[in-house]
Design a protein around this motif. Structure first.
Motif, PDB file in Angstrom:
ATOM      1  N   LEU A   1      34.026  15.919   0.236  1.00 53.70           N
ATOM      2  CA  LEU A   1      34.908  14.814  -0.118  1.00 53.70           C
ATOM      3  C   LEU A   1      34.420  13.991  -1.303  1.00 53.70           C
ATOM      4  O   LEU A   1      35.173  13.172  -1.832  1.00 53.70           O
TER       5      LEU A   1
ATOM      6  N   PHE B   1      37.754  18.496  -2.050  1.00 55.15           N
ATOM      7  CA  PHE B   1      39.034  17.965  -1.587  1.00 55.15           C
ATOM      8  C   PHE B   1      40.153  18.462  -2.505  1.00 55.15           C
ATOM      9  O   PHE B   1      40.029  18.442  -3.727  1.00 55.15           O
TER      10      PHE B   1
ATOM     11  N   LEU C   1      46.863  16.306  -1.971  1.00 55.96           N
ATOM     12  CA  LEU C   1      46.965  14.853  -2.057  1.00 55.96           C
ATOM     13  C   LEU C   1      48.179  14.455  -2.909  1.00 55.96           C
ATOM     14  O   LEU C   1      48.958  13.559  -2.534  1.00 55.96           O
TER      15      LEU C   1
ATOM     16  N   ARG D   1      44.928  11.017   2.196  1.00 55.76           N
ATOM     17  CA  ARG D   1      43.573  11.555   2.361  1.00 55.76           C
ATOM     18  C   ARG D   1      43.243  11.734   3.847  1.00 55.76           C
ATOM     19  O   ARG D   1      42.707  12.756   4.274  1.00 55.76           O
TER      20      ARG D   1
END
Length: 392
Positions: free
Chosen positions: A305, A336, A341, A355
């Motif tokens: 992350l 990520f 997203l 997230r």
């Protein structure tokens, strides 16, 4: 993300997948033993210790850590379950298997009292056995045994909190035709060190499911092992870990298929965030020559992350017979996914909430394996808290 990355390759920066490997039987420094003197002091160059920061073990590995602390353990068990505290001479202790490294042997040599939880044969528990282990500081050596009689069914939850420097052995002895699910939660304070060997002896036609959840601690190193006591045994090993800034979390699995017609399935997932967050996953599966009809698979996925985190993911298989049903493994590590997203944000979902949704979806299948609503809710809340802290 890349699956089945070739040995020795690096996917991105400090994210390491695979590496040159020796045969599984040759990668330990000494044979299994109950005696700590049979194990050399590790120096960090050994295969089984090369990922572990030895200086953070506080002497658990070299014999300098004398027992000085305390654990407060409470057990809530349904009617019919026997809960005992026994001396180390109790003949039931050590039946599942021997310690396989120096810390496990040190724990076996140093514990004074052990907890034994027994589920009688044919019993089907409608409520879980809950074991709460709370560290009160200092160095502690522990030992637990959970034994499930033939054709019994049970769920056991082991919950670790507080602060301790703990080395322990945990045994699971599953009788013929029995079913045992174990949920082990590591929710330690940030200063704790926890090193443990979990050994399961799975009887004929028995089923063992392990769900290991690791959040807390400065250093956590767990070594789940499965041994089959008869044909038809099944083992499912699931794991979830969230490695934060400065934490070292290491899960080293070994499934020893030495018995015909047994099955194993391994799925571990981890998320990492923060500088110097380090997760290690080692998945060893050995299919011996006598283990015809084996069916096994192992998978590890990691979600990075933030910058500064490191993952070492090493799946290993060694097959000594061609008469098997199936054997496979995969490892996938990646950062990520910005596309996911963006997709959610384009539909009006704020970035922080998007997230959280992605990470919750990543862990969802493992949380659902627990099957205990209050534990599942608590873990989801913990994941939310970790993500909230990273945003803040």
């Amino acid at each position: 993300m890349a699956e089945n990355t070739p040995a020795g390759s690096t996917t991105d920066g400090a994210i390491q997948v695979g590496g040159p490997q020796q045969p599984i039987d040759a990668r330990v420094s000494a044979p299994a033993s109950y005696d700590v003197a049979d194990f050399p002091v590790p120096h960090g160059r050994e295969e089984e210790w090369r990922f572990t920061p030895l200086e953070r073990l506080r002497g658990l590995h070299d014999g300098t850590a004398e027992a000085s602390g305390a654990l407060r353990a409470e057990v809530a068990a349904p009617d019919g379950v026997t809960v005992e505290t026994v001396d180390r001479e109790d003949p039931r202790l050590g039946r599942a298997g021997k310690p396989v490294d120096r810390v496990a042997a040190q724990a076996y040599s140093a514990f004074e009292k052990a907890s034994v939880i027994s589920v009688p044969k044919d019993a089907v528990l409608t409520e879980p056995v809950r074991i709460s282990v709370h560290g009160e500081g200092g160095v502690v050596y522990g030992h637990q045994l959970v034994e499930v009689g033939n054709f019994a069914e049970a769920v056991v939850v082991i919950d670790h909190t507080g602060d301790a420097t703990l080395a322990a052995n945990v045994e699971f002895v599953i009788g013929d035709g029995a079913k045992l699910t174990v949920v082990s939660v590591q929710d330690w304070d940030d200063t704790a060190v926890h090193v443990a060997q979990h050994t399961a002896l799975v009887g004929r036609d028995a089923t063992f499911k392990s769900v290991i959840v690791t959040f807390g601690g400065d250093l956590v190193r767990l070594h789940p092992r499965v041994i089959y006591g008869g044909p038809g045994g099944e083992a499912e090993l699931f794991g979830l870990y969230f490695t934060d800034d400065g934490q070292h979390q290491e899960h080293r699995l070994f499934v020893d298929h030495d018995t015909p017609h047994c099955r194993s399935n391994v799925v571990y997932k981890g998320a990492l965030q923060g500088q110097a967050a380090h997760a290690v996953w080692i998945g060893d599966v050995l299919i011996r020559a006598a283990a015809e009809g084996t069916d096994t698979y192992e998978l590890n996925r990691n979600l990075v992350l933030s910058d500064g985190a490191r993952v070492d993911s090493v799946p290993n298989r060694e097959i000594e017979t061609g008469e098997i049903v199936g054997a496979g493994h995969a490892s996938a590590t990646g950062r990520f996914d910005d596309e996911q997203l963006f997709y959610l944000m384009a539909r009006g979902i704020p970035a922080d909430e998007a997230r959280r949704l992605v990470v919750r979806g990543f862990f969802a299948e493992l949380v659902q394996q627990i099957g205990i609503p209050d534990i599942e809710d608590r873990l989801l809340a913990k994941i939310e808290a970790e993500l909230e802290a990273s945003v803040g």
